[in-house]
Structures are given as structure tokens and as C-alpha cells.
Motif scaffolding. Structure first.
Motif, short mmCIF file in Angstrom:
data_model
loop_
_atom_site.label_atom_id
_atom_site.label_comp_id
_atom_site.label_asym_id
_atom_site.label_seq_id
_atom_site.Cartn_x
_atom_site.Cartn_y
_atom_site.Cartn_z
N UNK A 1 24.47 31.23 -2.54
CA UNK A 1 25.37 30.10 -2.78
C UNK A 1 24.64 28.94 -3.45
N UNK A 2 23.41 28.67 -3.04
CA UNK A 2 22.65 27.58 -3.66
C UNK A 2 22.45 27.81 -5.15
N UNK A 3 22.26 29.06 -5.54
CA UNK A 3 21.96 29.36 -6.94
C UNK A 3 23.20 29.66 -7.78
N UNK A 4 24.37 29.80 -7.15
CA UNK A 4 25.55 30.22 -7.92
C UNK A 4 26.76 29.31 -7.80
N UNK A 5 26.85 28.46 -6.76
CA UNK A 5 28.08 27.69 -6.58
C UNK A 5 28.37 26.71 -7.71
N UNK A 6 27.34 26.30 -8.45
CA UNK A 6 27.57 25.39 -9.58
C UNK A 6 28.53 26.00 -10.61
N UNK A 7 28.61 27.33 -10.60
CA UNK A 7 29.45 28.01 -11.59
C UNK A 7 30.94 27.75 -11.35
N UNK A 8 31.32 27.33 -10.14
CA UNK A 8 32.73 27.10 -9.84
C UNK A 8 33.30 25.90 -10.58
N UNK A 9 32.45 24.98 -11.01
CA UNK A 9 32.88 23.81 -11.79
C UNK A 9 34.03 23.05 -11.11
N UNK A 10 33.92 22.88 -9.80
CA UNK A 10 34.90 22.10 -9.07
C UNK A 10 36.07 22.90 -8.52
N UNK B 1 11.79 31.43 -14.89
CA UNK B 1 12.66 31.00 -13.80
C UNK B 1 13.95 31.82 -13.77
N UNK B 2 14.54 32.01 -14.93
CA UNK B 2 15.79 32.79 -14.99
C UNK B 2 15.55 34.23 -14.56
N UNK B 3 14.42 34.78 -14.93
CA UNK B 3 14.12 36.17 -14.63
C UNK B 3 14.12 36.45 -13.14
N UNK B 4 13.68 35.49 -12.32
CA UNK B 4 13.59 35.72 -10.88
C UNK B 4 14.75 35.06 -10.12
N UNK B 5 15.74 34.56 -10.84
CA UNK B 5 16.94 34.05 -10.17
C UNK B 5 16.89 32.63 -9.71
N UNK B 6 15.92 31.85 -10.16
CA UNK B 6 15.88 30.42 -9.81
C UNK B 6 16.78 29.67 -10.79
N UNK B 7 18.08 29.87 -10.61
CA UNK B 7 19.05 29.35 -11.58
C UNK B 7 19.09 27.84 -11.61
#
Length: 520
Positions: free
Chosen positions: A351-360, A83-89
């Protein structure tokens, strides 16, 4: 499964071994029609789909395993890695929450999952898994090396140094650990590893990457103590080894840059329904070793910004959207597949796969230097994003690349001619982005950042729509993990020591000077 199903499973595996992808896919799909919860079959089918060049179908199969993933650490590791390899974070994070992981005492499995966490930029979680792997009995040279890296990434420098020494006591020709140990602090005439490095040269496999790493380590330590002639000789030997191993295809790289410019020939229009909601990325791009990590530490110190590190999210979502599997950040087949790309879909996926990184927080920093190649896609898919482009004097940046060992990531970096050629491609592409998307990218000069930090930081923050905060300048107080070649040095206060380092080797670097002058 009954005997017939077992026979079908064995037949599918034989097709895979023989690279008969279509037959393997048909066999596995038949099997899954009867056993929809057979996670190993879905995992294998995903691999078959990737081998055929597709990404989206593979992603669907992998995500489908999560609803019935058994308490099998080997399978959990393989699914999370895939999953990580293909970007399904997002799905990777779901897999990493499997309750079996908390119960496991399998050292190899915990280490494998630590690498997945590391790949996601979750270095604190990666270190915690490595600590558990050590408690489960892992203590060989490979483990000690990776554990030392995580200690270093998390700012525990003294512990990392001790772990590297332990690693080298077990593996005397371990080149990567030798180089990391040389880089972890400034060496002195009274305290260095030169004798040990020379002993390793006698046993390291000649012409191997380990051999190159020992030579790069010698260069670093000789340079630290002022023995520049020997430092240059070691650097030449190390780069020669890597150049012979990897080569550099001038025409192939130039063709990719030509095609990128041709792909975006005029002013870039943004997608009419480009996504805008939620935390937004601040991209930091440029050549490696241009100061991108320093800039990330400054911007990431802002109260409204989360520094997320070097992310592969954008390249992976580009490949998902184009449905073209591959490993390079950009190649001609991928570029051809993007001619029918839906930019708005790319923006949503990213955005779906990366916005969680903002942590609020309102923004998060995506610092992957080679994303400079993807500015055109960012402009169309994420027009609200900010792009900061680190620039550095040509000799400074090329020499900094020449003295870094990047493994197989940047083949251009191991020759003076290839460095000059790559620099020319990079510079003309950035000039093109400025022409077709004026004002979208802010150039930030490394010299200005270290010599006039306050005014440069103000200009950067203003471009990003952020108010100036004095805390941004306190990079020594920034305790966030950092995973780059400069992860030990970047925790020091801002300094100017890196300016003009190439001048110590001005005479042997004359061919590079001439090659760069020819690009003007």
C-alpha cells in the motif's frame, strides 16, 4: 576524495569486476564511512547487495543517495532505474522530481527516464519525456519504435502508425516494429505490408527474435485477409524460433506450482494487523490474453476507480519483504524465503508503494495477469482487497497465447504441448485458491463479458462494493493510457469478434485439443 580514497574506489571496482562481493562490500562500506554523500559508492554497494541476493540493504543504500544526489543526469538515471527495479516506487518518484531533469537536454538520459516512467505506468509523462528527447536530437530506429509505442499507449494511433513506418525505413529488419505495425489495425487485401515483410525476411538474422517477430507479423496480416494456410505456416515458424531460443522446463514449472499449493495447504488466515486504511486495490488476474484489459477498462471507467495498468508492485514488494532478490514472479528460493514472511508487513509495503496511483479515488486497479500465482499472499496480506479472475474457454485462451509474441516472458506459449501443460498448472492452482479462500476471488467469464456485458458488469461491480454506473460500459470513450498487446484494439466498442478465432485453424490445432482434453 584524496589519493587514498581514489585507490580504495578503484579496488572496490576491481572486486566487483571479479565478483568478489564480500570484499567489494567491505571496501565500499569503509569508503562510505568517510564520504557518506558519495552517491556512486552507494549505487555500487546497492548492486553488490543485490548480487548477494538481498533487497532491503540495497534499497537503503539507494534511498540514501537521494538527499545528496548531484545534478548529474547519468547518475540520476541510474539511481531512478535501480529504485524502480526493486519496487521503491515512492523513492523513484522522488528521484524523478530532481530539478536537473527539467533542465536537461540529454536525449539518451531523457529517453532512459521515459522508460522508468513507462515502467511505473505513467504513460503521459513518459511520452512527454520522449518528445523532449526528440527535440534534443534522438531520431534513430530504436527511439522511433519506443516513441511509437508510447503514442499508441496514449491513444494516438494514427501518429503511432506513421512513426512505425519511419522506424522501419531506418531499420529494415526491425522485427518488433513490423509486428506492432501489423497489429495496429486490421489489414486488407488492398492495404497491407506483406511485400515489405517478405523483403525483411531476406535480411533479418535467421533464428533471432527479430526473425520470429516478422513471422508473427506475417501471421497477423495473412489472417486478416483470410489466407489461413499461409497464416498458420508463418505462426508455426515464429513459434518454432522462440521455442528453440527459450525452451520450456515442464518439471521446473510444475515444481513451483506444487510448492505454492504446499505453501498454502488449508484455509487462509489473514494477518491480525493487516492494513485497511486509504485507497484499496482491485486485482485483475488470469492467463494473458484472457480479457483482463477489457475488464480493467470497464471497472476503471467507474467514478471511484483509477485504472493503474499492469503493475509489478506486488511481486516486487513480496521480494522486498522476503529479502530475496530475483527476476521471476515466483521461484522456489523466493517461496522458501516466504515461510517466515510477515504478511502484515507485505500489506503495508504494497500500500505504501502503490496507493498514490489511486489519485484521490477509493480504488485502483492492479492488473497483472500472473498475479494469479500470488492469491495466497494477497489473502493473508491484503484481506480487504478484491480479486477478479478472468476465465476463458481453454482453446480460446491457449490459441490467443500461441499467436502472441511475448518475448521471453512466457516460454510456455511457444509450443502446443507446453501451452496445455501450463494451462493445467494454472487451472489447478486457481481451483486450490477457491478451495482455501472461498469467496475471495470472483471468476469472470470472457464470453459472458462480451455477450451479456451489462449483467456481468453489474455482478463484477457488486462484488467490488461499487454501484453500477452506465459509463462503465463506454470503453470506446475511455481515454486512459493502456499498455498491453491489445492497446490499439481495446479502444473500440465491446465486440464478440474474438470468440471462436481458433476454429479457423481447427485441424492443425487438433494436438492442442487432445492435450487439453487429457487435462480433464
Amino acid at each position: 576524495m584524496n589519493a587514498s580514497d581514489n585507490a580504495a574506489w578503484a579496488e572496490a571496482q576491481r572486486h566487483v569486476a571479479a565478483r568478489r562481493w564480500e570484499q567489494a562490500a567491505a571496501q565500499l562500506q569503509d569508503l562510505l564511512r568517510k564520504h557518506a554523500d558519495a552517491a556512486p559508492a552507494r549505487l555500487l554497494l546497492a548492486g553488490v547487495m543485490l548480487a548477494q541476493g538481498g533487497v532491503r540493504g540495497a534499497a537503503e543504500q539507494l534511498i540514501a543517495t537521494l538527499s545528496s544526489l548531484p545534478a548529474d543526469m547519468h547518475l540520476i538515471c541510474r539511481v531512478s532505474q535501480s529504485l524502480a527495479k526493486i519496487g521503491e516506487t515512492a523513492a523513484t518518484l522522488q528521484c524523478l522530481a530532481h530539478p536537473e531533469i527539467a533542465r536537461s537536454r540529454s536525449g539518451p538520459a531523457l529517453l532512459a527516464l521515459a522508460h522508468v516512467r513507462q515502467g511505473l505506468g505513467q504513460h503521459e509523462q513518459a511520452l512527454a519525456l520522449m518528445e523532449r528527447a526528440r527535440e534534443a536530437g534522438l531520431n534513430d530506429a530504436d527511439f522511433l519504435y519506443f516513441h511509437a509505442l508510447q503514442l499508441q499507449f496514449n491513444g494516438r494511433i494514427a501518429e503511432a502508425e506513421g512513426e512505425l513506418e519511419s522506424c522501419l525505413a531506418k531499420g529494415p529488419s526491425f522485427g518488433r516494429a513490423s509486428l506492432t505495425l501489423a497489429r495496429i489495425r486490421r489489414q486488407t487485401a488492398d492495404s497491407n505490408h506483406l511485400d515489405a515483410l517478405h523483403r525483411r525476411l531476406a535480411v533479418v538474422p535467421h533464428g533471432s527474435e527479430d526473425h520470429a517477430a516478422v513471422e508473427f507479423a506475417l501471421h497477423k496480416e495473412f489472417d486478416d485477409i483470410g489466407r489461413y494456410e499461409q497464416a498458420w505456416e508463418a505462426l508455426q515458424r515464429g513459434n518454432g524460433i522462440m521455442h528453440r531460443r527459450l525452451g520450456y522446463d515442464t518439471a521446473a514449472e510444475e515444481a513451483v506450482f506444487d510448492a505454492l499449493i504446499e505453501r498454502f495447504p488449508q484455509s487462509l488466515n489473514t494477518a491480525p494487523d493487516a492494513p485497511v486504511g486509504g485507497p484499496q486495490p482491485i486485482f485483475i488476474v488470469g492467463m494473458p490474453r484472457s480479457g483482463t484489459t477489457l475488464l480493467e477498462r470497464i471497472v476503471g471507467n467507474h467514478s471511484q476507480v483509477m485504472p493503474a495498468g499492469e503493475l509489478a508492485d506486488l511481486p516486487k514488494q513480496l521480494r522486498w519483504t522476503a529479502d530475496r532478490h530475483g527476476h521471476p514472479l515466483m521461484d522456489l528460493p523466493l517461496l522458501e524465503a516466504t515461510r517466515t514472511l510477515d504478511p502484515a508487513l507485505l500489506g503495508r509495503r504494497y500500500l505504501q508503494q502503490s496507493q498514490w496511483r489511486a489519485a484521490g479515488r477509493r480504488y485502483y486497479v492492479d492488473k497483472l495477469p500472473p498475479n494469479f500465482m500470488l492469491v495466497g499472499f494477497i489473502r493473508q496480506a491484503l484481506p480487504q482487497a478484491k480479486i477478479l479472475h478472468m476465465i476463458r474457454e481453454p482453446m480460446e485462451i491457449c490459441f490467443s497465447n500461441y499467436r502472441a509474441l511475448f518475448g521471453d516472458a512466457y516460454a510456455y506459449s511457444y509450443g502446443l504441448d507446453s501451452l496445455a501443460h501450463h494451462y493445467r498448472q494454472y487451472r489447478r492452482l486457481m481451483a486450490h485458491w477457491h478451495a482455501v479462500a472461498p469467496g475471495f476471488v470472483l471468476d469472470v467469464a470472457y464470453d459472458a463479458l462480451v455477450q451479456d456485458t451489462v449483467s456481468t458488469a453489474r455482478r463484477v461491480l457488486d462484488f467490488c462494493g461499487l454501484a453500477f454506473e452506465a459509463e462503465c460500459l463506454d470503453i470506446a470513450g475511455n481515454r486512459a493510457p493502456v499498455a498491453t498487446l491489445s492497446s490499439a484494439q481495446v479502444r473500440a466498442p465491446i465486440h464478440q469478434r474474438a470468440l471462436g478465432e481458433w476454429r479457423r485453424y481447427a485441424e492443425p490445432l487438433q494436438p492442442l485439443c487432445r492435450a487439453l482434453a487429457a487435462t480433464d
